[in-house]
Design a protein around this motif. Sequence first.
Motif, PDB file in Angstrom:
ATOM      1  N   VAL A 307      -2.771   4.234  13.939  1.00 63.55           N
ATOM      2  CA  VAL A 307      -2.791   4.937  12.648  1.00 63.55           C
ATOM      3  C   VAL A 307      -1.394   5.198  12.101  1.00 63.55           C
ATOM      4  O   VAL A 307      -1.260   5.594  10.933  1.00 63.55           O
ATOM      5  N   ARG A 308      -0.367   4.976  12.888  1.00 64.26           N
ATOM      6  CA  ARG A 308       0.995   5.188  12.381  1.00 64.26           C
ATOM      7  C   ARG A 308       1.312   4.313  11.180  1.00 64.26           C
ATOM      8  O   ARG A 308       2.000   4.769  10.258  1.00 64.26           O
ATOM      9  N   PRO A 309       0.852   3.041  11.120  1.00 70.88           N
ATOM     10  CA  PRO A 309       1.106   2.247   9.912  1.00 70.88           C
ATOM     11  C   PRO A 309       0.492   2.843   8.647  1.00 70.88           C
ATOM     12  O   PRO A 309       0.860   2.454   7.538  1.00 70.88           O
ATOM     13  N   LEU A 310      -0.453   3.786   8.797  1.00 69.79           N
ATOM     14  CA  LEU A 310      -1.045   4.454   7.638  1.00 69.79           C
ATOM     15  C   LEU A 310      -0.259   5.697   7.245  1.00 69.79           C
ATOM     16  O   LEU A 310      -0.624   6.382   6.284  1.00 69.79           O
ATOM     17  N   GLY A 311       0.803   6.029   8.019  1.00 70.49           N
ATOM     18  CA  GLY A 311       1.575   7.233   7.769  1.00 70.49           C
ATOM     19  C   GLY A 311       1.029   8.442   8.490  1.00 70.49           C
ATOM     20  O   GLY A 311       1.459   9.570   8.213  1.00 70.49           O
ATOM     21  N   TRP A 312       0.074   8.252   9.408  1.00 65.86           N
ATOM     22  CA  TRP A 312      -0.579   9.362  10.098  1.00 65.86           C
ATOM     23  C   TRP A 312       0.058   9.595  11.463  1.00 65.86           C
ATOM     24  O   TRP A 312       0.592   8.682  12.079  1.00 65.86           O
ATOM     25  N   ASP A 313      -0.040  10.835  11.930  1.00 66.39           N
ATOM     26  CA  ASP A 313       0.318  11.123  13.317  1.00 66.39           C
ATOM     27  C   ASP A 313      -0.964  11.338  14.117  1.00 66.39           C
ATOM     28  O   ASP A 313      -2.073  11.152  13.608  1.00 66.39           O
ATOM     29  N   TRP A 314      -0.836  11.770  15.364  1.00 65.52           N
ATOM     30  CA  TRP A 314      -2.012  11.907  16.228  1.00 65.52           C
ATOM     31  C   TRP A 314      -2.969  12.979  15.732  1.00 65.52           C
ATOM     32  O   TRP A 314      -4.185  12.876  15.952  1.00 65.52           O
ATOM     33  N   ARG A 315      -2.457  14.005  15.025  1.00 67.80           N
ATOM     34  CA  ARG A 315      -3.345  15.066  14.549  1.00 67.80           C
ATOM     35  C   ARG A 315      -4.265  14.574  13.431  1.00 67.80           C
ATOM     36  O   ARG A 315      -5.456  14.909  13.409  1.00 67.80           O
ATOM     37  N   ILE A 316      -3.736  13.787  12.518  1.00 61.80           N
ATOM     38  CA  ILE A 316      -4.587  13.214  11.470  1.00 61.80           C
ATOM     39  C   ILE A 316      -5.560  12.227  12.094  1.00 61.80           C
ATOM     40  O   ILE A 316      -6.728  12.124  11.684  1.00 61.80           O
ATOM     41  N   GLY A 317      -5.095  11.477  13.114  1.00 61.13           N
ATOM     42  CA  GLY A 317      -5.991  10.576  13.832  1.00 61.13           C
ATOM     43  C   GLY A 317      -7.124  11.334  14.502  1.00 61.13           C
ATOM     44  O   GLY A 317      -8.277  10.886  14.515  1.00 61.13           O
ATOM     45  N   ILE A 378      -4.815   8.965   3.088  1.00 61.91           N
ATOM     46  CA  ILE A 378      -5.970   9.662   3.658  1.00 61.91           C
ATOM     47  C   ILE A 378      -7.149   9.615   2.705  1.00 61.91           C
ATOM     48  O   ILE A 378      -8.293   9.337   3.101  1.00 61.91           O
ATOM     49  N   MET A 379      -6.899   9.877   1.416  1.00 62.63           N
ATOM     50  CA  MET A 379      -7.986   9.859   0.434  1.00 62.63           C
ATOM     51  C   MET A 379      -8.606   8.482   0.308  1.00 62.63           C
ATOM     52  O   MET A 379      -9.837   8.338   0.243  1.00 62.63           O
ATOM     53  N   VAL A 380      -7.773   7.441   0.273  1.00 61.65           N
ATOM     54  CA  VAL A 380      -8.285   6.076   0.158  1.00 61.65           C
ATOM     55  C   VAL A 380      -9.111   5.708   1.380  1.00 61.65           C
ATOM     56  O   VAL A 380     -10.180   5.089   1.269  1.00 61.65           O
ATOM     57  N   PHE A 381      -8.637   6.106   2.562  1.00 58.75           N
ATOM     58  CA  PHE A 381      -9.388   5.794   3.777  1.00 58.75           C
ATOM     59  C   PHE A 381     -10.776   6.422   3.728  1.00 58.75           C
ATOM     60  O   PHE A 381     -11.780   5.753   3.987  1.00 58.75           O
ATOM     61  N   PHE A 382     -10.837   7.708   3.391  1.00 61.27           N
ATOM     62  CA  PHE A 382     -12.131   8.381   3.378  1.00 61.27           C
ATOM     63  C   PHE A 382     -12.970   8.003   2.162  1.00 61.27           C
ATOM     64  O   PHE A 382     -14.185   8.227   2.167  1.00 61.27           O
ATOM     65  N   ALA A 383     -12.354   7.439   1.137  1.00 56.96           N
ATOM     66  CA  ALA A 383     -13.135   6.936   0.009  1.00 56.96           C
ATOM     67  C   ALA A 383     -13.920   5.685   0.388  1.00 56.96           C
ATOM     68  O   ALA A 383     -14.982   5.411  -0.183  1.00 56.96           O
ATOM     69  N   LEU A 384     -13.421   4.923   1.366  1.00 58.77           N
ATOM     70  CA  LEU A 384     -14.027   3.632   1.700  1.00 58.77           C
ATOM     71  C   LEU A 384     -14.646   3.572   3.087  1.00 58.77           C
ATOM     72  O   LEU A 384     -15.393   2.635   3.373  1.00 58.77           O
ATOM     73  N   CYS A 385     -14.362   4.539   3.968  1.00 59.13           N
ATOM     74  CA  CYS A 385     -14.866   4.444   5.332  1.00 59.13           C
ATOM     75  C   CYS A 385     -16.326   4.875   5.410  1.00 59.13           C
ATOM     76  O   CYS A 385     -16.873   5.463   4.477  1.00 59.13           O
ATOM     77  N   THR A 413     -15.100   0.215   7.555  1.00 57.08           N
ATOM     78  CA  THR A 413     -13.945   0.699   8.314  1.00 57.08           C
ATOM     79  C   THR A 413     -12.762  -0.242   8.162  1.00 57.08           C
ATOM     80  O   THR A 413     -11.615   0.203   7.980  1.00 57.08           O
ATOM     81  N   ILE A 414     -13.029  -1.547   8.213  1.00 55.97           N
ATOM     82  CA  ILE A 414     -11.948  -2.533   8.028  1.00 55.97           C
ATOM     83  C   ILE A 414     -11.360  -2.425   6.625  1.00 55.97           C
ATOM     84  O   ILE A 414     -10.134  -2.419   6.441  1.00 55.97           O
ATOM     85  N   LEU A 415     -12.228  -2.321   5.612  1.00 55.86           N
ATOM     86  CA  LEU A 415     -11.763  -2.161   4.236  1.00 55.86           C
ATOM     87  C   LEU A 415     -10.918  -0.897   4.093  1.00 55.86           C
ATOM     88  O   LEU A 415      -9.858  -0.912   3.451  1.00 55.86           O
ATOM     89  N   ALA A 416     -11.406   0.208   4.674  1.00 58.53           N
ATOM     90  CA  ALA A 416     -10.713   1.487   4.551  1.00 58.53           C
ATOM     91  C   ALA A 416      -9.329   1.419   5.193  1.00 58.53           C
ATOM     92  O   ALA A 416      -8.344   1.924   4.630  1.00 58.53           O
ATOM     93  N   TYR A 417      -9.244   0.791   6.357  1.00 53.78           N
ATOM     94  CA  TYR A 417      -7.958   0.704   7.052  1.00 53.78           C
ATOM     95  C   TYR A 417      -6.964  -0.136   6.251  1.00 53.78           C
ATOM     96  O   TYR A 417      -5.806   0.267   6.058  1.00 53.78           O
ATOM     97  N   ILE A 418      -7.407  -1.300   5.772  1.00 57.26           N
ATOM     98  CA  ILE A 418      -6.508  -2.176   5.013  1.00 57.26           C
ATOM     99  C   ILE A 418      -6.046  -1.494   3.732  1.00 57.26           C
ATOM    100  O   ILE A 418      -4.859  -1.519   3.379  1.00 57.26           O
ATOM    101  N   ALA A 419      -6.967  -0.855   3.010  1.00 58.33           N
ATOM    102  CA  ALA A 419      -6.615  -0.197   1.759  1.00 58.33           C
ATOM    103  C   ALA A 419      -5.674   0.978   1.992  1.00 58.33           C
ATOM    104  O   ALA A 419      -4.715   1.187   1.234  1.00 58.33           O
ATOM    105  N   ALA A 420      -5.926   1.763   3.057  1.00 54.14           N
ATOM    106  CA  ALA A 420      -5.042   2.894   3.369  1.00 54.14           C
ATOM    107  C   ALA A 420      -3.659   2.399   3.780  1.00 54.14           C
ATOM    108  O   ALA A 420      -2.639   3.000   3.410  1.00 54.14           O
TER     109      ALA A 420
END
Length: 432
Positions: A307-317, A378-385, A413-420
């Motif tokens: 999840v680091r490539p999405l700008g997230w740390d372990w807490r957001i993960g 984060i918003m894009v991920f949850f918009a598509l996951c 999930t794949i779409l959400a990850y790529i878009a995020a």
Amino acid sequence: QAIFRWSELPVSWVEQLVAWVSGGVESMMPAGPLQRLLVDGVVAGVGAVLVFLPQILILFFFLALLEDCGYMARAAYLMDRLMVRMGLSGKSFIPLLSSFACAVPGVMATRVIENRRDRLATILIAPLMSCSARLPVYSLMIGAFIPPIGLLGGLLDLRGLTMVAMYALGIVTAVVVAWLLKRSLLKGATPPFVLELPSYKWPSPITVLHRMLDRAKDFAFRAGKLIIAVSVVIWAASYYPRDSVAVDAKFAAEREALQARGAALPDEGEAREEWRRANLALERSMTAEYQRRSWLGRAGQWIEPAVRPLGWDWRIGCAAIASFPAREVVVATLGVLFAQGALPDDEDGEQGLRDALRSARWEDGGRPLFTVPVALSIMVFFALCAQCVATLAVIQRETQSWIWPLFTFSYMTILAYIAAFLTYQIGTWLGA
């Protein structure tokens, strides 16, 4: 625009109520795991979702107006030409529109579609509509990180447009996915569209109020039961194992130095104030260390490289993992993980969740964890996951197969990850 502007006052009332309940529980109970369970698990978790009820009521108010005046059937008729280009029919429009409230009744509403391929295609794209469970995620991130920049002389602002963009993202993605499905897995001719149009009428205030309250109540009680259970589990996973010996040993030298320094300072003055702030910073650091060593923290650290490539740390993960039962749980999880470390400030009292997110830092460098690109990611991920077990279960029930819910979860999930990933990387590159 109304979701933000009209809801400010009632949202503040709910926040004050939650703070009052939290303070009452803390004052009535001795410090310990049970107190933290009730305050950080139950009250904070449920309160973090109930605070969005005013915004959900406003959303359902407008949907109920459109539904009761007789416009919905005409919208389906008007949308038929566009839906045919996607490979669907106008009958798919009502289930998709229903999915903006919740994908579960939206999927069930596809029973009116006679053609099996059209019905299956509608089922597979219905979860892409931004349901009410996503609204708390959007509201939290937009309210905390999107500046209220006025546009068109103050008629619009950037926050409202960002909300619209999240809804538009799901719609556009659904159009593309439906077009691809109808030309590959579900290839077939679209049947003719026949629909009875009811007469136009003025919306009944009683009917609109009933539908608005009924849907909001369904959201609150459906989410509330799940969130209480999940919040308790998340709190326990982020609290245990409580390795006090290891954490105290790590910060023993710093604590002793602070205690010795405090003993030599006067009771009042700037030096005492600086010492108090240093003491609060130490407590925050110890809280973060407990979280990092917890079971949930270990799970988040395990997936952090992904999840680091999405700008997230372990807490957001961790929040993403915990939100699998239902998307709205992510708000409660963030509240448990971040608000625990938010201690009282001198002027503002107990920090809210938004303030806690704004003050969050990366553990390895001290730089801010949340930025505008991270919030958008984060918003894009949850918009598509597909973080909703109930929706996947209904898809299985309606299709009588586990293949389609597994397919839905995988492709979303794949779409959400790529878009995020693209959102964060492009946003960071542009210097957002």
